[in-house]
Design an enzyme around this catalytic site. Structure first.
Site, PDB file in Angstrom:
ATOM      1  N   LEU A 117     -13.816   4.301  19.659  1.00 35.22           N
ATOM      2  CA  LEU A 117     -14.806   5.497  19.421  1.00 35.22           C
ATOM      3  C   LEU A 117     -15.231   6.354  20.461  1.00 35.22           C
ATOM      4  CD1 LEU A 117     -17.175   4.004  16.671  1.00 35.22           C
ATOM      5  CD2 LEU A 117     -15.341   5.389  16.487  1.00 35.22           C
ATOM      6  N   ILE A 174     -11.342   9.853  25.024  1.00 40.14           N
ATOM      7  CA  ILE A 174     -10.543   9.565  26.278  1.00 40.14           C
ATOM      8  C   ILE A 174     -10.474  10.597  27.070  1.00 40.14           C
ATOM      9  CG2 ILE A 174      -8.123   8.971  26.844  1.00 40.14           C
ATOM     10  CD1 ILE A 174      -9.345   6.879  25.003  1.00 40.14           C
ATOM     11  N   HIS A 219      -5.914   7.822  12.161  1.00 44.92           N
ATOM     12  CA  HIS A 219      -7.187   8.414  11.851  1.00 44.92           C
ATOM     13  C   HIS A 219      -6.726   8.213  10.426  1.00 44.92           C
ATOM     14  CE1 HIS A 219     -10.462  11.188  11.830  1.00 44.92           C
ATOM     15  NE2 HIS A 219      -9.922  11.534  10.779  1.00 44.92           N
TER      16      HIS A 219
HETATM   17  C1  GRF Z   1      -9.747   2.686  10.851  1.00 45.52           C
HETATM   18  O1  GRF Z   1      -9.798   3.099   9.567  1.00 45.52           O
HETATM   19  C2  GRF Z   1      -8.967   3.641  11.731  1.00 45.52           C
HETATM   20  O2  GRF Z   1      -8.414   4.537  10.973  1.00 45.52           O
HETATM   21  C3  GRF Z   1     -10.262   4.297  12.198  1.00 45.52           C
HETATM   22  O3  GRF Z   1     -11.437   3.125  12.592  1.00 45.52           O
HETATM   23  C4  GRF Z   1     -10.928   2.084  11.471  1.00 45.52           C
HETATM   24  C5  GRF Z   1     -10.678   0.839  12.261  1.00 45.52           C
HETATM   25  O4  GRF Z   1     -10.602  -0.105  11.418  1.00 45.52           O
HETATM   26  N1  GRF Z   1     -10.096   4.862  13.330  1.00 45.52           N
HETATM   27  P1  GRF Z   1     -10.190  -1.678  11.995  1.00 45.52           P
HETATM   28  O5  GRF Z   1     -11.253  -2.007  13.128  1.00 45.52           O
HETATM   29  O6  GRF Z   1      -9.156  -1.715  12.702  1.00 45.52           O
HETATM   30  O7  GRF Z   1     -10.507  -2.703  10.985  1.00 45.52           O
END
Ligand code: GRF
Length: 190
Positions: free
Chosen positions: A84, A87, A103
């Site tokens: 989150l 970068i 994403h």
């Molecule tokens: C996924 O939906 C990904 O697309 C998003 O965050 C979520 C991560 O899920 N960027 P996880 O931690 O891999 O279960």
């Protein structure tokens, strides 16, 4: 051997898929896992696969200490899997075209600042979209705007709530992220 680092902030289900996929891979190895959350599920994934993991803060992304960790582990590619923090530019330049992100929408729809996790699926639900999906893209200095490498879509049912949309999209992520990483890296290094 091509060494990859996974960056994740959350549950780590994509990280788990990726570690499993590359466990006995002939030329790609998950060599380090980075998180910014001390209680992230991905730390359990790292210990399951005996992969070194590091908890870092925003400051470490900018002061060179994260880059130093990656250099120590001879990291060639960075894979974001639900990471989150933005970068920073210097980092993007150092790993130009070598950072991939996933994403949970069909970018450019439902991307950008604040559009992550359940916020994406709630917005898709509110707009009564008939399809959603996921996007794998290169990372540049702006959230979700790097070159798109791969997309897959799923049909939504009128009865799908944000939770069901999330489930459908996550299934696509698990199905395609690892092989897209593999194809991208192999086309890059060959
Ligand atoms: C996924 O939906 C990904 O697309 C998003 O965050 C979520 C991560 O899920 N960027 P996880 O931690 O891999 O279960």
């Amino acid at each position: 051997m091509v060494n990859i680092a996974i960056f994740a902030s959350g549950g780590g289900s994509n990280a788990l898929e990726i570690c499993t996929y590359f466990e006995n891979h002939p030329n790609i190895k998950v060599s380090v896992i980075i998180t910014n959350k001390p209680n992230a599920g991905v730390i359990g994934v790292a210990s399951k696969f005996n992969i070194p993991s590091y908890i870092i803060g925003k400051k470490n992304m900018e002061d060179g200490s994260l880059i130093a960790i990656l250099e120590n582990h001879k990291i060639d590619f960075v894979i974001l899997a639900g990471f989150l923090l933005l970068i920073p530019t210097m980092f993007v330049r150092q790993f130009e075209n070598r950072i991939l992100n996933i994403h949970p929408s069909l970018l450019p729809a439902y991307g950008g600042y604040g559009m992550y996790g359940h916020f994406v699926h709630e917005a898709v639900y509110k707009n009564k979209e008939k399809i959603s999906g996921m996007t794998i893209h290169l990372v540049n200095e702006k959230y979700d705007e790097g070159r798109i490498i791969f997309q897959a879509e799923c049909a939504l049912d009128v009865h799908d709530k944000p939770e069901q949309i999330a489930e459908k999209v996550l299934k696509l992520e698990h199905k395609y992220y690892s092989q897209t990483i593999e194809n991208y890296i192999n086309s890059f290094v060959s």
